[in-house]
Design a protein around this motif. Sequence first.
Motif, PDB file in Angstrom:
ATOM      1  N   GLU A  50      14.276  11.202   7.152  1.00  0.00           N
ATOM      2  CA  GLU A  50      13.799  11.400   5.786  1.00  0.00           C
ATOM      3  C   GLU A  50      13.002  10.198   5.329  1.00  0.00           C
ATOM      4  OE1 GLU A  50      16.663  12.991   2.820  1.00  0.00           O
ATOM      5  OE2 GLU A  50      17.958  13.208   4.564  1.00  0.00           O
ATOM      6  N   ILE A  51      12.048  10.451   4.438  1.00  0.00           N
ATOM      7  CA  ILE A  51      11.258   9.346   3.887  1.00  0.00           C
ATOM      8  C   ILE A  51      10.720   9.776   2.527  1.00  0.00           C
ATOM      9  CG2 ILE A  51       9.205  10.086   5.237  1.00  0.00           C
ATOM     10  CD1 ILE A  51       8.533   6.980   5.394  1.00  0.00           C
ATOM     11  N   SER A  52      10.722   8.860   1.569  1.00  0.00           N
ATOM     12  CA  SER A  52      10.208   9.176   0.234  1.00  0.00           C
ATOM     13  C   SER A  52       9.392   8.005  -0.281  1.00  0.00           C
ATOM     14  CB  SER A  52      11.365   9.434  -0.740  1.00  0.00           C
ATOM     15  OG  SER A  52      11.940   8.197  -1.131  1.00  0.00           O
ATOM     16  N   ASN A  53       8.657   8.257  -1.362  1.00  0.00           N
ATOM     17  CA  ASN A  53       7.911   7.160  -2.014  1.00  0.00           C
ATOM     18  C   ASN A  53       8.671   6.669  -3.248  1.00  0.00           C
ATOM     19  OD1 ASN A  53       7.433   9.520  -3.520  1.00  0.00           O
ATOM     20  ND2 ASN A  53       5.493   8.743  -4.311  1.00  0.00           N
ATOM     21  N   GLN A  54       9.998   6.763  -3.204  1.00  0.00           N
ATOM     22  CA  GLN A  54      10.793   6.369  -4.368  1.00  0.00           C
ATOM     23  C   GLN A  54      10.888   4.855  -4.494  1.00  0.00           C
ATOM     24  OE1 GLN A  54      14.691   8.117  -4.739  1.00  0.00           O
ATOM     25  NE2 GLN A  54      14.831   7.470  -6.867  1.00  0.00           N
ATOM     26  N   ILE A  72       0.829  -1.216   0.000  1.00  0.00           N
ATOM     27  CA  ILE A  72       0.000   0.000   0.000  1.00  0.00           C
ATOM     28  C   ILE A  72       0.864   1.267   0.000  1.00  0.00           C
ATOM     29  CG2 ILE A  72      -2.137  -1.032   0.852  1.00  0.00           C
ATOM     30  CD1 ILE A  72      -1.491  -0.050   3.618  1.00  0.00           C
ATOM     31  N   SER A  73       2.178   1.089   0.222  1.00  0.00           N
ATOM     32  CA  SER A  73       3.139   2.153  -0.046  1.00  0.00           C
ATOM     33  C   SER A  73       4.529   1.524  -0.062  1.00  0.00           C
ATOM     34  CB  SER A  73       3.087   3.285   0.983  1.00  0.00           C
ATOM     35  OG  SER A  73       3.884   4.381   0.528  1.00  0.00           O
ATOM     36  N   ALA A  74       5.491   2.293  -0.560  1.00  0.00           N
ATOM     37  CA  ALA A  74       6.873   1.810  -0.632  1.00  0.00           C
ATOM     38  C   ALA A  74       7.778   3.004  -0.852  1.00  0.00           C
ATOM     39  CB  ALA A  74       7.035   0.809  -1.780  1.00  0.00           C
ATOM     40  N   GLY A  75       9.046   2.864  -0.509  1.00  0.00           N
ATOM     41  CA  GLY A  75       9.986   3.948  -0.740  1.00  0.00           C
ATOM     42  C   GLY A  75      11.275   3.754   0.019  1.00  0.00           C
ATOM     43  N   GLU A  76      11.919   4.881   0.322  1.00  0.00           N
ATOM     44  CA  GLU A  76      13.158   4.846   1.093  1.00  0.00           C
ATOM     45  C   GLU A  76      12.961   5.615   2.387  1.00  0.00           C
ATOM     46  OE1 GLU A  76      16.495   6.115  -1.323  1.00  0.00           O
ATOM     47  OE2 GLU A  76      16.789   4.006  -1.841  1.00  0.00           O
ATOM     48  N   ILE A  77      13.624   5.130   3.435  1.00  0.00           N
ATOM     49  CA  ILE A  77      13.458   5.713   4.763  1.00  0.00           C
ATOM     50  C   ILE A  77      14.840   5.868   5.400  1.00  0.00           C
ATOM     51  CG2 ILE A  77      13.055   3.405   5.820  1.00  0.00           C
ATOM     52  CD1 ILE A  77      10.860   4.758   7.552  1.00  0.00           C
ATOM     53  N   THR A 135      10.536   2.439  -7.957  1.00  0.00           N
ATOM     54  CA  THR A 135      10.141   2.214  -9.354  1.00  0.00           C
ATOM     55  C   THR A 135       9.600   0.800  -9.533  1.00  0.00           C
ATOM     56  OG1 THR A 135      12.455   1.762  -9.839  1.00  0.00           O
ATOM     57  CG2 THR A 135      11.633   3.929 -10.444  1.00  0.00           C
ATOM     58  N   GLY A 136       9.725  -0.034  -8.509  1.00  0.00           N
ATOM     59  CA  GLY A 136       9.124  -1.372  -8.565  1.00  0.00           C
ATOM     60  C   GLY A 136       7.613  -1.317  -8.354  1.00  0.00           C
ATOM     61  N   TYR A 137       7.141  -0.344  -7.569  1.00  0.00           N
ATOM     62  CA  TYR A 137       5.708  -0.246  -7.252  1.00  0.00           C
ATOM     63  C   TYR A 137       5.066   1.079  -7.683  1.00  0.00           C
ATOM     64  CZ  TYR A 137       5.918  -4.595  -4.614  1.00  0.00           C
ATOM     65  OH  TYR A 137       6.062  -5.919  -4.263  1.00  0.00           O
ATOM     66  N   CYS A 138       5.873   2.136  -7.836  1.00  0.00           N
ATOM     67  CA  CYS A 138       5.360   3.434  -8.262  1.00  0.00           C
ATOM     68  C   CYS A 138       4.159   3.914  -7.431  1.00  0.00           C
ATOM     69  CB  CYS A 138       4.995   3.409  -9.751  1.00  0.00           C
ATOM     70  SG  CYS A 138       6.390   2.982 -10.793  1.00  0.00           S
ATOM     71  N   PRO A 139       4.289   3.931  -6.120  1.00  0.00           N
ATOM     72  CA  PRO A 139       3.153   4.376  -5.299  1.00  0.00           C
ATOM     73  C   PRO A 139       2.906   5.876  -5.436  1.00  0.00           C
ATOM     74  CG  PRO A 139       5.091   4.091  -3.924  1.00  0.00           C
ATOM     75  CD  PRO A 139       5.472   3.602  -5.297  1.00  0.00           C
ATOM     76  N   LYS A 140       1.662   6.254  -5.329  1.00  0.00           N
ATOM     77  CA  LYS A 140       1.310   7.679  -5.390  1.00  0.00           C
ATOM     78  C   LYS A 140       1.752   8.384  -4.113  1.00  0.00           C
ATOM     79  CE  LYS A 140      -3.040   7.017  -7.882  1.00  0.00           C
ATOM     80  NZ  LYS A 140      -4.511   7.063  -7.716  1.00  0.00           N
ATOM     81  N   PRO A 141       2.024   9.692  -4.210  1.00  0.00           N
ATOM     82  CA  PRO A 141       2.312  10.458  -2.978  1.00  0.00           C
ATOM     83  C   PRO A 141       1.173  10.336  -1.954  1.00  0.00           C
ATOM     84  CG  PRO A 141       2.858  11.767  -4.922  1.00  0.00           C
ATOM     85  CD  PRO A 141       2.170  10.523  -5.424  1.00  0.00           C
ATOM     86  N   GLU A 142      -0.054  10.147  -2.444  1.00  0.00           N
ATOM     87  CA  GLU A 142      -1.220  10.021  -1.560  1.00  0.00           C
ATOM     88  C   GLU A 142      -1.142   8.803  -0.641  1.00  0.00           C
ATOM     89  OE1 GLU A 142      -1.173  10.870  -4.694  1.00  0.00           O
ATOM     90  OE2 GLU A 142      -2.939  12.023  -5.288  1.00  0.00           O
ATOM     91  N   SER A 143      -0.237   7.872  -0.946  1.00  0.00           N
ATOM     92  CA  SER A 143      -0.099   6.695  -0.078  1.00  0.00           C
ATOM     93  C   SER A 143       0.491   7.083   1.274  1.00  0.00           C
ATOM     94  CB  SER A 143       0.759   5.619  -0.757  1.00  0.00           C
ATOM     95  OG  SER A 143       2.106   6.047  -0.880  1.00  0.00           O
ATOM     96  N   TRP A 144       0.904   8.340   1.399  1.00  0.00           N
ATOM     97  CA  TRP A 144       1.420   8.839   2.683  1.00  0.00           C
ATOM     98  C   TRP A 144       0.436   8.569   3.830  1.00  0.00           C
ATOM     99  CZ3 TRP A 144       5.424   9.991   5.424  1.00  0.00           C
ATOM    100  CH2 TRP A 144       5.220  10.625   6.659  1.00  0.00           C
ATOM    101  N   ASP A 181       8.792  13.642  -2.500  1.00  0.00           N
ATOM    102  CA  ASP A 181       7.726  12.803  -3.072  1.00  0.00           C
ATOM    103  C   ASP A 181       7.832  12.777  -4.592  1.00  0.00           C
ATOM    104  OD1 ASP A 181       6.808  15.498  -3.124  1.00  0.00           O
ATOM    105  OD2 ASP A 181       4.768  14.814  -3.426  1.00  0.00           O
ATOM    106  N   PHE A 182       7.501  11.633  -5.145  1.00  0.00           N
ATOM    107  CA  PHE A 182       7.647  11.410  -6.586  1.00  0.00           C
ATOM    108  C   PHE A 182       6.304  11.089  -7.219  1.00  0.00           C
ATOM    109  CE2 PHE A 182      11.766  10.372  -4.771  1.00  0.00           C
ATOM    110  CZ  PHE A 182      12.635  11.031  -5.627  1.00  0.00           C
ATOM    111  N   ASP A 183       6.175  11.538  -8.464  1.00  0.00           N
ATOM    112  CA  ASP A 183       5.027  11.183  -9.286  1.00  0.00           C
ATOM    113  C   ASP A 183       5.529  10.290 -10.405  1.00  0.00           C
ATOM    114  OD1 ASP A 183       2.286  11.909  -9.086  1.00  0.00           O
ATOM    115  OD2 ASP A 183       2.939  14.007  -8.955  1.00  0.00           O
ATOM    116  N   PHE A 184       4.982   9.105 -10.483  1.00  0.00           N
ATOM    117  CA  PHE A 184       5.416   8.152 -11.512  1.00  0.00           C
ATOM    118  C   PHE A 184       4.393   8.074 -12.633  1.00  0.00           C
ATOM    119  CE2 PHE A 184       7.125   6.713  -7.442  1.00  0.00           C
ATOM    120  CZ  PHE A 184       8.459   6.511  -7.746  1.00  0.00           C
TER     121      PHE A 184
END
Length: 177
Positions: free
Chosen positions: A105-109, A86-91, A111-120, A141-144
């Motif tokens: 720090e935390i991001s939704n980066q 339901i979300s993924a990234g780097e922490i 590229t395996g799952y491309c989660p939306k920033p809204e998954s925050w 935050d990233f937009d894929f």
Amino acid sequence: MNNNKKENIQLYSYVGSQEVFDSVDLKFTGYKISKSEDILNWIKKTAQELINDSVIATFIINENHELLINDRHSEHVQCAGGKNVISAGEISFLIEGKDKISISEISNQSTGYCPKPESWKFVNEVLSKLEIEYPNYFTVDFDFRFCTNCQTINLIKEHIFECQVCGNDLDSEWNFD
Ligand SMILES: [Zn+2]
């Protein structure tokens, strides 16, 4: 009929390469974090090297709303054991003194799952239970977007919806479904 909560949760399935998916070793899926001490245990157990008192990890939130982390050099799909997230990234964790830990720090980066920033929303829900200080939102935050022309995953920069590989126009909406 009380499905309201479920309907609002977007599940992300793996969208990366088949080769990477096939290399997932279920022995090395993510380490479950239910309280802040679990992070210190993981750092010790996996002999993470601290740089400037910090360590960066790969994270995913699984369908059971659990936080799993893994070595930053490993793929998110490995962390998730090949399953939906339901979300993924780097922490990034900051360790002060002997055992004071916080999330710097935390991001939704991913590229395996491309989660939306809204998954925050779901990341926040999980982090709020760990008794740890953490940022108010993704620090980056990233937009894929998927390019339907050349089949590459694009990271949108400066609101430019143009494929960085072939120049094709990209959808204005998230398009991995
Ligand atoms: Zn393209």
